[in-house]
Structure formats: C-alpha cells, structure tokens
Scaffold this motif. Structure first.
Motif, PDB file in Angstrom:
ATOM      1  N   VAL A 150     118.140  78.812  39.144  1.00 36.73           N
ATOM      2  CA  VAL A 150     118.635  77.705  38.310  1.00 36.73           C
ATOM      3  C   VAL A 150     118.851  78.228  36.888  1.00 36.73           C
ATOM      4  N   ARG A 151     119.932  77.778  36.258  1.00 39.73           N
ATOM      5  CA  ARG A 151     120.150  78.128  34.841  1.00 39.73           C
ATOM      6  C   ARG A 151     119.020  77.515  34.018  1.00 39.73           C
ATOM      7  N   LEU A 152     118.469  78.311  33.086  1.00 40.06           N
ATOM      8  CA  LEU A 152     117.315  77.825  32.326  1.00 40.06           C
ATOM      9  C   LEU A 152     117.569  77.870  30.830  1.00 40.06           C
ATOM     10  N   GLY A 153     116.954  76.941  30.127  1.00 39.58           N
ATOM     11  CA  GLY A 153     116.880  76.985  28.672  1.00 39.58           C
ATOM     12  C   GLY A 153     115.420  76.852  28.271  1.00 39.58           C
ATOM     13  N   LEU A 154     115.129  77.158  27.017  1.00 37.70           N
ATOM     14  CA  LEU A 154     113.765  76.994  26.494  1.00 37.70           C
ATOM     15  C   LEU A 154     113.794  75.956  25.388  1.00 37.70           C
ATOM     16  N   ALA A 155     112.713  75.217  25.260  1.00 38.49           N
ATOM     17  CA  ALA A 155     112.728  74.132  24.280  1.00 38.49           C
ATOM     18  C   ALA A 155     111.331  73.784  23.800  1.00 38.49           C
ATOM     19  N   THR A 156     111.282  73.198  22.593  1.00 36.83           N
ATOM     20  CA  THR A 156     109.987  72.772  22.052  1.00 36.83           C
ATOM     21  C   THR A 156     109.567  71.411  22.604  1.00 36.83           C
ATOM     22  N   ASP A 157     110.531  70.526  22.852  1.00 38.26           N
ATOM     23  CA  ASP A 157     110.233  69.147  23.250  1.00 38.26           C
ATOM     24  C   ASP A 157     109.309  68.432  22.252  1.00 38.26           C
ATOM     25  N   VAL A 158     109.382  68.786  20.982  1.00 35.31           N
ATOM     26  CA  VAL A 158     108.696  67.967  19.963  1.00 35.31           C
ATOM     27  C   VAL A 158     109.155  66.525  20.125  1.00 35.31           C
ATOM     28  N   GLY A 159     108.247  65.510  20.071  1.00 36.57           N
ATOM     29  CA  GLY A 159     106.858  65.522  19.777  1.00 36.57           C
ATOM     30  C   GLY A 159     105.915  65.585  20.976  1.00 36.57           C
ATOM     31  N   GLY A 160     106.398  65.615  22.266  1.00 41.27           N
ATOM     32  CA  GLY A 160     105.485  65.970  23.351  1.00 41.27           C
ATOM     33  C   GLY A 160     105.037  67.409  23.133  1.00 41.27           C
ATOM     34  N   GLY A 161     105.989  68.245  22.727  1.00 41.20           N
ATOM     35  CA  GLY A 161     105.666  69.622  22.357  1.00 41.20           C
ATOM     36  C   GLY A 161     104.838  69.638  21.087  1.00 41.20           C
ATOM     37  N   THR A 162     103.974  70.640  20.981  1.00 42.05           N
ATOM     38  CA  THR A 162     103.032  70.655  19.857  1.00 42.05           C
ATOM     39  C   THR A 162     103.470  71.569  18.718  1.00 42.05           C
ATOM     40  N   SER A 163     104.674  72.114  18.790  1.00 40.34           N
ATOM     41  CA  SER A 163     105.126  72.982  17.706  1.00 40.34           C
ATOM     42  C   SER A 163     106.643  72.964  17.592  1.00 40.34           C
ATOM     43  N   PHE A 164     107.130  73.009  16.348  1.00 38.26           N
ATOM     44  CA  PHE A 164     108.562  73.170  16.103  1.00 38.26           C
ATOM     45  C   PHE A 164     108.983  74.631  16.279  1.00 38.26           C
ATOM     46  N   SER A 165     108.002  75.511  16.395  1.00 35.92           N
ATOM     47  CA  SER A 165     108.294  76.942  16.348  1.00 35.92           C
ATOM     48  C   SER A 165     108.761  77.474  17.695  1.00 35.92           C
ATOM     49  N   MET A 166     109.943  78.068  17.718  1.00 33.86           N
ATOM     50  CA  MET A 166     110.380  78.725  18.952  1.00 33.86           C
ATOM     51  C   MET A 166     109.536  79.978  19.205  1.00 33.86           C
ATOM     52  N   LEU A 167     108.945  80.562  18.157  1.00 36.22           N
ATOM     53  CA  LEU A 167     108.035  81.697  18.401  1.00 36.22           C
ATOM     54  C   LEU A 167     106.833  81.217  19.209  1.00 36.22           C
ATOM     55  N   GLN A 168     106.231  80.118  18.786  1.00 38.36           N
ATOM     56  CA  GLN A 168     105.095  79.589  19.547  1.00 38.36           C
ATOM     57  C   GLN A 168     105.522  79.180  20.953  1.00 38.36           C
ATOM     58  N   THR A 169     106.741  78.702  21.066  1.00 40.05           N
ATOM     59  CA  THR A 169     107.266  78.320  22.382  1.00 40.05           C
ATOM     60  C   THR A 169     107.419  79.559  23.267  1.00 40.05           C
ATOM     61  N   LEU A 170     107.813  80.674  22.657  1.00 34.17           N
ATOM     62  CA  LEU A 170     107.916  81.922  23.429  1.00 34.17           C
ATOM     63  C   LEU A 170     106.532  82.384  23.884  1.00 34.17           C
ATOM     64  N   GLY A 171     105.558  82.269  22.983  1.00 33.79           N
ATOM     65  CA  GLY A 171     104.197  82.670  23.354  1.00 33.79           C
ATOM     66  C   GLY A 171     103.673  81.841  24.518  1.00 33.79           C
ATOM     67  N   GLU A 172     103.928  80.548  24.445  1.00 32.93           N
ATOM     68  CA  GLU A 172     103.460  79.641  25.505  1.00 32.93           C
ATOM     69  C   GLU A 172     104.243  79.882  26.804  1.00 32.93           C
ATOM     70  N   THR A 173     105.526  80.202  26.669  1.00 28.31           N
ATOM     71  CA  THR A 173     106.323  80.547  27.859  1.00 28.31           C
ATOM     72  C   THR A 173     105.721  81.764  28.547  1.00 28.31           C
ATOM     73  N   TYR A 174     105.401  82.751  27.742  1.00 31.44           N
ATOM     74  CA  TYR A 174     104.819  83.976  28.307  1.00 31.44           C
ATOM     75  C   TYR A 174     103.553  83.652  29.094  1.00 31.44           C
ATOM     76  N   LYS A 175     102.678  82.852  28.489  1.00 36.34           N
ATOM     77  CA  LYS A 175     101.386  82.562  29.144  1.00 36.34           C
ATOM     78  C   LYS A 175     101.579  81.732  30.410  1.00 36.34           C
ATOM     79  N   VAL A 176     102.439  80.742  30.341  1.00 37.34           N
ATOM     80  CA  VAL A 176     102.657  79.894  31.533  1.00 37.34           C
ATOM     81  C   VAL A 176     103.258  80.740  32.655  1.00 37.34           C
ATOM     82  N   GLN A 177     104.217  81.590  32.323  1.00 37.47           N
ATOM     83  CA  GLN A 177     104.826  82.401  33.382  1.00 37.47           C
ATOM     84  C   GLN A 177     103.846  83.439  33.927  1.00 37.47           C
ATOM     85  N   MET A 178     102.916  83.919  33.104  1.00 37.44           N
ATOM     86  CA  MET A 178     101.857  84.800  33.628  1.00 37.44           C
ATOM     87  C   MET A 178     101.064  84.066  34.697  1.00 37.44           C
TER      88      MET A 178
END
Ligand code: GUN
Ligand code: ZN
Length: 421
Positions: free
Chosen positions: A305-333
C-alpha cells in the motif's frame, strides 16, 4: 531577491535508501521562491557570487518536512488523556473544534498553527479543519500569505458528534464546492474533500462526498480508517451490510487513487489488497496511535500500500516530524521491520510529497521546485551533541536526529525561499 544558503546538503534520491551528501554545499533561491541551483559551494556559478548568503556552517540543509495528516483545530489540545479514540473525540476534541465557528478565533489560530509547523521544519501539509467553512478559509488564507503548499478542506460530519460541530449534508456539499472554487490551485493551495470518518457521516453525506470527489477536479480526499477497535465496532453497527470498514468508503466512491486514509492499523489482508489495487494511500500516525492506544500499524503488513507519515496532532503528541520518525522507527521495530535513516527521511520529504501529489513543487532540493528547506543542527542539544561526536557517517547523523531530535534541532526553515522560522 536571489539568496544563497550555505551548509551541508543532504538529498534523498529516487531510491528510497539513497542519500547524497555535499559537505560544503550551496542552494540558490530565486526571487520567485524557487531553487535556481544547488551543488558544491566551490562550483557556485559566478552569476550568484555576489548574492547575499545565509551561512549555516556545518548544519544540514534538506528539503522541508511534509506532514500528510494534521488537525488544525486541535493545535492546542495535545496530550488530552482519554480511554480511547471515541472517548477522546467526545470528551475533548468536539468541544475544542466548536470554537472554530468563530472567524476571528480561527484566523488568530491559523497564524499560530503555521508557526508551529515552521518551527518544527514542516513546510507542507495536508490538514483537517473543523466543520466550519470559516475555519478552512482562515487556514487557506494564512497558508497563502506564506506561499506554502497546503491542502485542506471543511470537515464533513452530520451525525455522531455534538450539534456545535455537526453540519447538514446539502450545506456541507455547497460549502465544500465553494471552497474548491475559491482555493484549489490558487498559488500553492489544494483542496481535499474531507469527510471525517464513516461514524460521523450519514449515508447521504458519504454519498455526496463521493460525488464531490468526482466534481472537484484535482482534489484529494482525506478521511480516517481502521484506527481503533471501538471505532471499528461502531462502523460495523452503523453499516451492517458492508463487509468491512474499507467497503463503506468503497461503496460511496471514496476508494480512489486520490484518497488518503489516516491510520489503517487494523486492516484485514483483503482491505490491504483493495487499498493497494485502488492506488489509495494510508498515513501512518505513530505518536497518535501510541498515545491513544490505538495499535501498531505494521509497514510489513501494508507493504503493497502507498504510505505517508503524519503527526496527527492533536491525537499525535508532537508537531515534530523528527519525533514522528523516531516513533515510526520504534513501532516498525516492534512490527519486524528495521528502517534505515535514509528511508525515514525520504518518507518525511519526497515520499510524503508524492503521497500528497505535490512532488513537482516540493519534497526535494531539485532546481525548479520551491525552496522549501529545513536547516537541522545535529548538535542542537547536549544529548545530540555528545551522540554526534560518535557519528561516523551521514546516515548515522540522520539516525540520531530522527531518534533524538525535535524542534530544538530546527535551526531555520525556509518556505518558498522566505525565512519562516
Ligand atoms: N477519527 C475521526 N476523527 C479523528 C480525529 O480527530 N483524530 C483521530 N486521531 N482520529 C479521528
Ligand atoms: Zn486524524
């Protein structure tokens, strides 16, 4: 005026894992906000030698981040603790979104919201607004003032919420069409038909949303799909004759190549196949999924499936795409896939630009695109600085930024060639 940015250039190529790195690089930004030239500083064409320069030293220059799913009227309600998604929506979200019936409130909020994006290095976004037309107008107009790539629409929701945020199908359709005519394709603005999700739209409204997606030439469609178990159970109650959640959107003509679905956590194999066959996109929102306890979205399961990444603020807890990348890494681990830094940053830039179909104008530092640029300081905090001292490759520098970085690592942001942070 033409302006030159100096720093280390990092670009992400056609192959998602390919990084190019120019330690002494330069980007030339033209008066019209586009990139005129980029390359090694030593090769800067003579015609730009006298142009004013912003020298960012050893900091990294890369394409600005793109957030594929964020809620403008939730910009100040991050970290509102709830039992689950539906509890969070009714307890905090709908009352907060009700404020955006006020034009003055929405206009003031739009300026703050965009500043939040820019201070986090985000230069392009697709956003939800509230159900009020004035809310979408305020955001479109603020984005236009900043010459920013922004996609939004009026949220359509005619049931299952509170009266202050519920609309009515025909009026919602008229407002949606009016917004399309007023803003779609105006400068860098684009319109998205925006039914909130199956739970908050009647069949009549979903059917109108499908028609609007056909009538609004070039518009995208954004909604939510398969986020939490409680939500999925409610969809089953409301649409007992549809075989699954995706089938509801399918039935109303909302499963198309221009459709983007936030979350997609609990999809069946069949739903993944149909999303893939339709060319639709699922947006991974890891900080939100973790915060609301919605579940782990597996990129292994959604590999086709084609994928995008997103913060989903305000369900998401950060505006930062860097933090979103960190969380992506951990979830995919946790889901059995180890992402490389190059893949993470590619997703946040060119990958997300492609997801939103704005890659012709942003998402990389190619000449001709708008100069949407983020300047990252890999030594911005004591923790980053001491970690940086151990880095032995650009890949490793980027990895540390993804896992440890946030808005403090964003030294500057340029939107269409103008300094926005
Ligand atoms: N599903 C429907 N509306 C929303 C929302 O505002 N946030 C999230 N995370 N999920 C939703
Ligand atoms: Zn959302």
């Amino acid at each position: 005026m033409t302006r030159v940015l100096l720093g280390q250039l990092v670009t992400f190529g056609e192959e998602p894992q390919h990084i190019t790195h120019e330690t002494r690089g330069a980007i030339v930004m033209g008066a019209n906000g586009t990139i005129l030239w980029r390359g090694a500083r030593a090769l800067l064409p003579a015609e730009y030698a006298a142009a004013p320069q912003d020298d960012h030293g050893e900091k990294l220059l890369m394409a600005g981040f793109i957030d594929t799913h964020i809620h403008f009227p939730q910009y100040r309600m991050l970290a509102a603790a709830a039992v689950d998604l539906l509890d969070w929506l009714s307890r905090y979200t709908f009352p907060e979104e009700a404020r955006y019936a006020s034009k003055a409130y929405a206009e003031a909020a739009a300026e703050i919201f965009l500043q939040r994006l820019f201070s986090n290095g985000t230069t392009g976004a697709m956003a939800f607004c509230s159900s009020h037309k004035v809310c979408a107008e305020a955001l479109f107009e603020a984005a236009a003032r900043n010459n920013m790539a922004l996609i939004t629409g009026k949220t359509m929701m005619d049931r299952g919420a509170i009266p202050a945020v519920e609309d009515e199908p025909e009026q919602a359709a008229r407002d949606t069409l009016a917004l399309h005519k007023a803003f779609h394709g105006k400068g860098r603005l684009r319109h998205a038909v925006t039914p909130r999700f199956a739970i908050t739209s009647s069949e009549k409204q979903l059917s109108l949303a499908g028609e609007l997606l056909q009538d609004c030439t070039g518009a995208l469609m954004q909604t939510h799909l398969s986020e939490s178990p409680g939500e999925i159970a409610r969809v089953r109650e409301l649409f007992p004759n549809d075989r699954d959640y995706t089938a509801v959107y399918e039935r109303f003509g909302l499963l198309t190549p221009r459709s983007l679905f936030a979350h997609g956590i609990h999809l069946s194999e069949s739903e993944c196949q149909r999303l893939s066959a339709a060319g639709a996109t699922v947006m991974h929102c890891p900080t939100s999924n973790n915060f609301l306890g919605s579940g782990l979205m597996s990129m292994v399961k959604l590999k086709d499936v084609r994928l995008g990444l997103a913060t989903d603020v305000g369900g998401g807890t950060s505006f930062s795409m860097l933090q979103t990348l960190g969380e992506t890494y951990k979830v995919q681990m946790l889901c059995g896939r180890k992402l490389k830094a190059a893949e993470l940053f590619h997703m946040a830039t060119l990958g997300n630009a492609r997801a939103l179909r704005i890659e012709a104008e942003t998402g990389s530092l190619d000449a001709g695109k708008f100069a949407d640029v983020v300047v990252l300081d890999p030594q911005a905090t004591p923790v980053l600085a001491s970690r940086h001292a151990l880095s032995n490759s650009v890949e490793d520098v980027l990895f540390a930024l993804a896992l440890l970085g946030d808005d403090r690592a964003v030294a500057a942001t340029y939107v269409a060639g103008k300094r926005a942070h």
